[in-house]
Motif scaffolding. Structure first.
Motif, PDB file in Angstrom:
ATOM      1  N   LEU A  33      67.531  79.027   7.445  1.00  0.00           N
ATOM      2  CA  LEU A  33      67.480  78.057   6.502  1.00  0.00           C
ATOM      3  C   LEU A  33      66.252  78.053   5.904  1.00  0.00           C
ATOM      4  O   LEU A  33      65.745  77.466   4.609  1.00  0.00           O
ATOM      5  CB  LEU A  33      67.838  76.868   7.181  1.00  0.00           C
ATOM      6  CG  LEU A  33      69.520  76.929   7.460  1.00  0.00           C
ATOM      7  CD1 LEU A  33      70.204  75.409   8.433  1.00  0.00           C
ATOM      8  CD2 LEU A  33      70.437  77.290   5.871  1.00  0.00           C
ATOM      9  N   SER A  34      64.918  78.037   6.846  1.00  0.00           N
ATOM     10  CA  SER A  34      63.670  77.805   6.592  1.00  0.00           C
ATOM     11  C   SER A  34      63.056  78.953   5.327  1.00  0.00           C
ATOM     12  O   SER A  34      62.476  78.493   5.545  1.00  0.00           O
ATOM     13  CB  SER A  34      62.797  77.709   7.648  1.00  0.00           C
ATOM     14  OG  SER A  34      63.398  76.929   8.495  1.00  0.00           O
ATOM     15  N   SER A  35      63.651  80.349   5.830  1.00  0.00           N
ATOM     16  CA  SER A  35      63.435  81.573   5.310  1.00  0.00           C
ATOM     17  C   SER A  35      63.228  81.092   3.890  1.00  0.00           C
ATOM     18  O   SER A  35      62.897  81.611   2.873  1.00  0.00           O
ATOM     19  CB  SER A  35      63.822  82.423   5.626  1.00  0.00           C
ATOM     20  OG  SER A  35      64.680  82.925   5.099  1.00  0.00           O
ATOM     21  N   VAL A  36      64.449  80.287   3.100  1.00  0.00           N
ATOM     22  CA  VAL A  36      64.861  79.989   1.716  1.00  0.00           C
ATOM     23  C   VAL A  36      63.974  79.949   0.639  1.00  0.00           C
ATOM     24  O   VAL A  36      63.336  79.936  -0.319  1.00  0.00           O
ATOM     25  CB  VAL A  36      65.688  79.186   1.519  1.00  0.00           C
ATOM     26  CG1 VAL A  36      65.535  79.216   0.179  1.00  0.00           C
ATOM     27  CG2 VAL A  36      66.867  79.871   2.295  1.00  0.00           C
ATOM     28  N   SER A  37      62.181  78.965   1.150  1.00  0.00           N
ATOM     29  CA  SER A  37      61.931  77.732   0.700  1.00  0.00           C
ATOM     30  C   SER A  37      60.366  79.170   0.859  1.00  0.00           C
ATOM     31  O   SER A  37      59.530  78.860  -0.077  1.00  0.00           O
ATOM     32  CB  SER A  37      60.840  76.691   1.915  1.00  0.00           C
ATOM     33  OG  SER A  37      60.769  77.243   3.123  1.00  0.00           O
ATOM     34  N   LEU A  38      60.674  80.159   1.538  1.00  0.00           N
ATOM     35  CA  LEU A  38      59.473  81.695   1.741  1.00  0.00           C
ATOM     36  C   LEU A  38      59.897  82.193   0.226  1.00  0.00           C
ATOM     37  O   LEU A  38      58.690  83.423   0.330  1.00  0.00           O
ATOM     38  CB  LEU A  38      59.204  81.600   2.985  1.00  0.00           C
ATOM     39  CG  LEU A  38      58.963  80.559   4.130  1.00  0.00           C
ATOM     40  CD1 LEU A  38      58.479  81.541   5.557  1.00  0.00           C
ATOM     41  CD2 LEU A  38      57.795  80.150   3.419  1.00  0.00           C
ATOM     42  N   GLY A  39      60.977  82.531   0.155  1.00  0.00           N
ATOM     43  CA  GLY A  39      61.361  83.409  -1.308  1.00  0.00           C
ATOM     44  C   GLY A  39      62.275  84.565  -0.042  1.00  0.00           C
ATOM     45  O   GLY A  39      62.641  84.678  -0.696  1.00  0.00           O
ATOM     46  N   ASP A  40      61.961  84.123   0.845  1.00  0.00           N
ATOM     47  CA  ASP A  40      63.108  84.646   2.239  1.00  0.00           C
ATOM     48  C   ASP A  40      64.486  84.586   1.786  1.00  0.00           C
ATOM     49  O   ASP A  40      64.890  83.873   2.679  1.00  0.00           O
ATOM     50  CB  ASP A  40      62.466  85.296   3.311  1.00  0.00           C
ATOM     51  CG  ASP A  40      63.125  86.706   3.822  1.00  0.00           C
ATOM     52  OD1 ASP A  40      63.955  86.867   3.056  1.00  0.00           O
ATOM     53  OD2 ASP A  40      63.382  86.441   5.158  1.00  0.00           O
ATOM     54  N   ILE A  41      65.715  85.323   1.146  1.00  0.00           N
ATOM     55  CA  ILE A  41      66.953  85.039   0.924  1.00  0.00           C
ATOM     56  C   ILE A  41      68.064  85.511   1.296  1.00  0.00           C
ATOM     57  O   ILE A  41      69.132  85.219   1.332  1.00  0.00           O
ATOM     58  CB  ILE A  41      67.334  84.204  -0.637  1.00  0.00           C
ATOM     59  CG1 ILE A  41      67.378  85.556  -1.641  1.00  0.00           C
ATOM     60  CG2 ILE A  41      66.171  83.012  -0.538  1.00  0.00           C
ATOM     61  CD1 ILE A  41      67.767  84.838  -2.751  1.00  0.00           C
ATOM     62  N   ASP A  42      67.487  86.645   1.901  1.00  0.00           N
ATOM     63  CA  ASP A  42      68.743  87.695   2.415  1.00  0.00           C
ATOM     64  C   ASP A  42      69.564  87.185   3.367  1.00  0.00           C
ATOM     65  O   ASP A  42      70.499  87.046   3.550  1.00  0.00           O
ATOM     66  CB  ASP A  42      68.081  88.854   2.657  1.00  0.00           C
ATOM     67  CG  ASP A  42      67.249  90.099   1.313  1.00  0.00           C
ATOM     68  OD1 ASP A  42      67.504  89.738  -0.011  1.00  0.00           O
ATOM     69  OD2 ASP A  42      66.500  90.228   1.848  1.00  0.00           O
ATOM     70  N   GLY A  43      68.771  86.321   4.220  1.00  0.00           N
ATOM     71  CA  GLY A  43      69.592  86.233   5.963  1.00  0.00           C
ATOM     72  C   GLY A  43      70.486  84.741   5.432  1.00  0.00           C
ATOM     73  O   GLY A  43      71.795  84.590   5.709  1.00  0.00           O
ATOM     74  N   TYR A  44      69.704  84.103   4.224  1.00  0.00           N
ATOM     75  CA  TYR A  44      70.802  82.875   4.019  1.00  0.00           C
ATOM     76  C   TYR A  44      71.811  82.934   3.198  1.00  0.00           C
ATOM     77  O   TYR A  44      72.673  82.525   3.105  1.00  0.00           O
ATOM     78  CB  TYR A  44      69.566  82.446   3.014  1.00  0.00           C
ATOM     79  CG  TYR A  44      70.425  80.890   2.678  1.00  0.00           C
ATOM     80  CD1 TYR A  44      70.622  79.626   3.049  1.00  0.00           C
ATOM     81  CD2 TYR A  44      70.851  80.723   1.193  1.00  0.00           C
ATOM     82  CE1 TYR A  44      71.313  78.565   1.946  1.00  0.00           C
ATOM     83  CE2 TYR A  44      70.890  80.026   0.567  1.00  0.00           C
ATOM     84  CZ  TYR A  44      71.305  78.891   0.698  1.00  0.00           C
ATOM     85  OH  TYR A  44      71.871  78.245   0.197  1.00  0.00           O
ATOM     86  N   ASN A  45      71.578  84.517   2.582  1.00  0.00           N
ATOM     87  CA  ASN A  45      73.072  85.140   1.519  1.00  0.00           C
ATOM     88  C   ASN A  45      74.226  85.327   2.546  1.00  0.00           C
ATOM     89  O   ASN A  45      75.322  85.203   2.415  1.00  0.00           O
ATOM     90  CB  ASN A  45      72.221  85.788   0.511  1.00  0.00           C
ATOM     91  CG  ASN A  45      71.308  85.304  -0.795  1.00  0.00           C
ATOM     92  OD1 ASN A  45      71.552  83.777  -0.466  1.00  0.00           O
ATOM     93  ND2 ASN A  45      71.019  86.097  -1.268  1.00  0.00           N
ATOM     94  N   GLN A  46      73.565  86.079   3.557  1.00  0.00           N
ATOM     95  CA  GLN A  46      74.827  86.573   4.553  1.00  0.00           C
ATOM     96  C   GLN A  46      75.466  85.109   4.983  1.00  0.00           C
ATOM     97  O   GLN A  46      76.455  85.024   5.489  1.00  0.00           O
ATOM     98  CB  GLN A  46      74.102  86.945   5.921  1.00  0.00           C
ATOM     99  CG  GLN A  46      73.384  88.593   5.774  1.00  0.00           C
ATOM    100  CD  GLN A  46      74.505  89.476   4.749  1.00  0.00           C
ATOM    101  OE1 GLN A  46      75.247  89.862   5.162  1.00  0.00           O
ATOM    102  NE2 GLN A  46      74.220  90.555   3.135  1.00  0.00           N
ATOM    103  N   LEU A  47      74.528  84.249   5.549  1.00  0.00           N
ATOM    104  CA  LEU A  47      75.171  82.635   6.001  1.00  0.00           C
ATOM    105  C   LEU A  47      76.134  82.830   5.158  1.00  0.00           C
ATOM    106  O   LEU A  47      78.040  81.877   5.876  1.00  0.00           O
ATOM    107  CB  LEU A  47      74.034  81.726   6.703  1.00  0.00           C
ATOM    108  CG  LEU A  47      74.261  80.753   6.448  1.00  0.00           C
ATOM    109  CD1 LEU A  47      75.249  81.736   8.487  1.00  0.00           C
ATOM    110  CD2 LEU A  47      73.568  79.819   7.526  1.00  0.00           C
ATOM    111  N   VAL A  48      75.916  82.304   3.981  1.00  0.00           N
ATOM    112  CA  VAL A  48      76.110  81.406   2.683  1.00  0.00           C
ATOM    113  C   VAL A  48      77.583  82.875   2.804  1.00  0.00           C
ATOM    114  O   VAL A  48      78.458  81.825   2.821  1.00  0.00           O
ATOM    115  CB  VAL A  48      75.534  81.433   1.349  1.00  0.00           C
ATOM    116  CG1 VAL A  48      76.622  80.769   0.637  1.00  0.00           C
ATOM    117  CG2 VAL A  48      74.435  80.922   1.556  1.00  0.00           C
ATOM    118  N   GLY A  49      77.651  83.537   3.084  1.00  0.00           N
ATOM    119  CA  GLY A  49      78.626  84.791   2.823  1.00  0.00           C
ATOM    120  C   GLY A  49      80.290  84.755   3.689  1.00  0.00           C
ATOM    121  O   GLY A  49      80.918  84.830   3.618  1.00  0.00           O
ATOM    122  N   VAL A  50      79.423  84.852   5.428  1.00  0.00           N
ATOM    123  CA  VAL A  50      80.425  84.237   5.899  1.00  0.00           C
ATOM    124  C   VAL A  50      81.094  83.063   5.487  1.00  0.00           C
ATOM    125  O   VAL A  50      82.142  82.989   5.801  1.00  0.00           O
ATOM    126  CB  VAL A  50      79.458  84.349   7.153  1.00  0.00           C
ATOM    127  CG1 VAL A  50      80.381  84.073   8.676  1.00  0.00           C
ATOM    128  CG2 VAL A  50      79.074  85.106   7.497  1.00  0.00           C
TER     129      VAL A  50
END
Length: 626
Positions: A33-50
């Motif tokens: 969640l925190s990485s989204v504000s830094l522009g790193d959204i890959d892990g976040y996208n994987q979470l949303v996909g789940v």
């Protein structure tokens, strides 16, 4: 980039490692969640996909979803309504109906955590839970099977528990929930199964722990919805005959084409009022199911000792909406059934409240006319009402009408004195149903004979000329046999039965009122109402006494004995005598009607105008009433 995605997926699956603590799982999610504000959204996208995955899940995918949901519950403080909009949308679109118990429990935990963590999420959480009142369309067939009903209870029990938990923790949640439930109910949808499930949940809220906060608005909204459906069913959908016929005219022609189900009930129906006219009407079928649900809810309220509390709400709702509606067809039976469950309190309150409205000068004339129409129909049709109560209300109506007439010495004018005429018509209508039962109780007979009904009906305003001819004729026929009038009054009335006296004045200005508690045409509802309802086949008019006396030995025929109960013993105590002559009888209505002559006996004595009063009275179609 491929290496990063593989690494993110590996991190997600690593969350399932049994060696990880809950705190470590939450840390994984917080990192995404925190990485989204830094522009790193890959892990976040994987979470949303789940979270967003909608296809059938494998056991491993179910385990991963449960793990992610639980971890999110611990990380709700890191969720931002803007940055993580796609994640929130995926969560709020999840349907509990699509998952097993483990996923449902984890999702409910997350929804509660979101609602409590930030006031911005309360509305979305409540919306999500209310949306889960109804299953996806694909589940409708499943709900007809035992395991489908089990799933339904698994889902709804969790939904209502979550609503209660959120309401306990967020003070404004009950108010927001009430608004959302009512708003969604106001949306028009005519799928019977979905609507029924939604109303089940509304009534579950009304009955449950949140009743104190949401019960009043929910019941009011439900009555409004029933009335909305009611008015969608036009009279043209029900009535298909010549409405100029007398209001007491009976049509019992045989119809070989009727189905077994219809034959079961249709012997109490004039042909033009047969339930067949509503067959296949989606709105009518939906309304039928919803009213039955409400009946069952009222029964549970009565068992729980809270019927009077609920009746307060129903009575106010009735006065605000149903009473003012244009000839409501079915919604009014909610109040009727509530009264049948507690006649001494609810039944008496309803009758007295209608009488109060009629005699009040503060209400508009049309409201007063509608009130006395409901009152007349209620007193006539309520099998559960005591003859004592009926007599008391009748006296009040007679006294008001007579007092009104004392101030006037003018010619008949239906428009100027329509409240007066509506009261006179109500009095005669009730006595058509109740006269003999009143006369069979000495105390009440004395009260009836002392009522100045004769002076009222011979007043210069000439109510007999203005009221519906069918009611006038039936009333006078019974009153003449019962010796209700003095010799001088009888002289005035003499010949009325042999003429069109009352018809000669009326025409389009006739007081063409409807009787809202005529038998209900909705099949499911009728089965609940029937034990509490007076059909004309149950009524013994006073002129039956003369026919009985003409029979051998002064006794009743076997045929009549099967249709009618024994007369009330005049030596009964008041508490016993207050039951009307058909109160405690179980009638075989179909059998009774089959044995009833379509045309009157002694046809030479009575004209063909006076065909016996029907079990169902046609509602008026004339627009003059409203």
């Amino acid at each position: 980039m491929g290496a990063e995605l593989e690494n993110n997926q590996a991190q997600l699956h690593a969350m399932e490692d049994v060696n990880l603590t809950d705190a470590q799982l939450v840390d994984f999610i917080r990192g995404f969640l925190s990485s989204v504000s830094l522009g790193d959204i890959d892990g976040y996208n994987q979470l949303v996909g789940v979270i967003h995955h909608r296809d059938r899940l494998s056991p491993d995918e179910v385990a991963l979803l449960v793990t992610c949901l639980k971890a999110l519950s611990g990380a709700v403080s890191c969720i931002d309504i803007i940055l993580h909009e796609s994640l929130l949308a995926a969560i709020f679109k999840m349907s509990l109906w699509d998952y097993g118990s483990n996923v449902m429990d984890a999702l409910i935990e997350l929804i509660i955590s979101l609602a409590v963590s930030n006031g911005k999420y309360v509305d979305s959480c409540l919306d999500m839970l209310v949306n889960n009142f109804m299953p996806p369309n694909s589940y409708m067939d499943l709900l007809k099977k035992p395991h489908g009903l089990t799933r339904k209870e698994e889902v709804l029990s969790r939904v209502h528990t979550a609503l209660k938990d959120i309401s306990d923790l967020v003070p404004l949640a009950p108010l927001r929930l009430e608004q959302k439930v009512v708003h969604k109910m106001q949306r028009v949808f005519f799928n019977e199964s979905l609507t029924t499930i939604y109303v089940e949940n509304m009534l579950r809220l009304e009955k449950g722990a949140l009743s104190e906060f949401v019960g009043r608005k929910i019941l009011t909204a439900l009555v409004d919805k029933l009335l909305d459906l009611d008015v969608e069913i036009g009279w043209d959908d029900i009535l298909q005959d010549d409405f100029s016929k007398g209001i007491f005219e009976m049509e019992l022609e045989d119809d070989d084409d009727t189905t077994d189900d219809i034959n079961e009930d249709s012997s109490e129906l004039p042909r033009e009022l047969s339930r067949r006219s509503l067959g296949g009407n989606v709105i009518a079928e939906t309304l039928d199911s919803l009213i039955v649900l409400t009946f069952e809810h009222l029964e549970s309220c009565e068992r729980d000792g809270r019927l009077n509390e609920v009746f307060d709400i129903l009575l106010l709702s009735f006065q605000r909406t149903v009473l003012t509606a244009y000839k409501s067809k079915f919604a009014q039976f909610i109040v009727f059934y509530a009264c049948s469950l507690d006649p001494e309190v609810c039944g008496a309150r309803f009758a007295i409240s209608l009488a109060d409205m009629f005699v009040s000068c503060n209400d508009p004339p049309l409201i007063r006319m509608s009130a006395v129409s409901y009152l007349a129909s209620f007193l006539s049709r309520g099998k559960f009402l005591t003859t004592s109560l009926v007599t008391t209300i009748l006296k009040r109506l007679v006294d008001w009408c007579l007092e009104y007439g004392k101030t006037l010495n003018v010619d008949p004018n239906p428009k100027a004195h329509k409240v007066f005429y509506s009261g006179c018509q109500a009095i005669m209508y009730v006595l058509c149903f109740r006269m003999r039962s009143i006369l069979e109780i000495p105390r009440l007979k004395s009260q009836l004979l002392l009522m100045p009904i004769g002076p009222l009906l011979t007043h210069r305003l000439s109510p007999l000329k203005v009221c519906l001819p069918s009611i006038v004729e039936e009333f006078l026929r019974q009153a003449k046999v019962a010796n209700l009038f003095t010799p001088s009054e009888n002289f005035i009335f003499n010949g009325l039965l042999e003429s069109d006296y009352s018809r000669s004045f009326g025409g389009l200005e006739r007081l063409d009122m409807f009787f809202p508690f005529d038998p209900c045409l909705l099949k499911k509802c009728d089965r609940y109402l029937r034990p509490h309802f007076v059909y004309w086949s149950m009524v013994r008019p006073t002129y039956d006494e003369e026919e009985e006396e003409e029979e051998d030995d002064g006794g009743s025929s076997d045929e009549d004995a099967e249709i009618f109960p024994d007369r009330i013993d005049e030596n009964l105590m008041d508490d016993e005598a207050m039951a009307i002559s058909y109160d405690d009888q179980d009638f075989d209505l179909d059998s009774g009607l089959n044995k009833m002559s379509i045309t009157p006996r002694n046809s030479l004595q009575y004209r063909c105008d006076f065909v016996q009063m029907p079990s169902r009275i046609r509602p008026s179609m004339s627009p003059e009433f409203f």
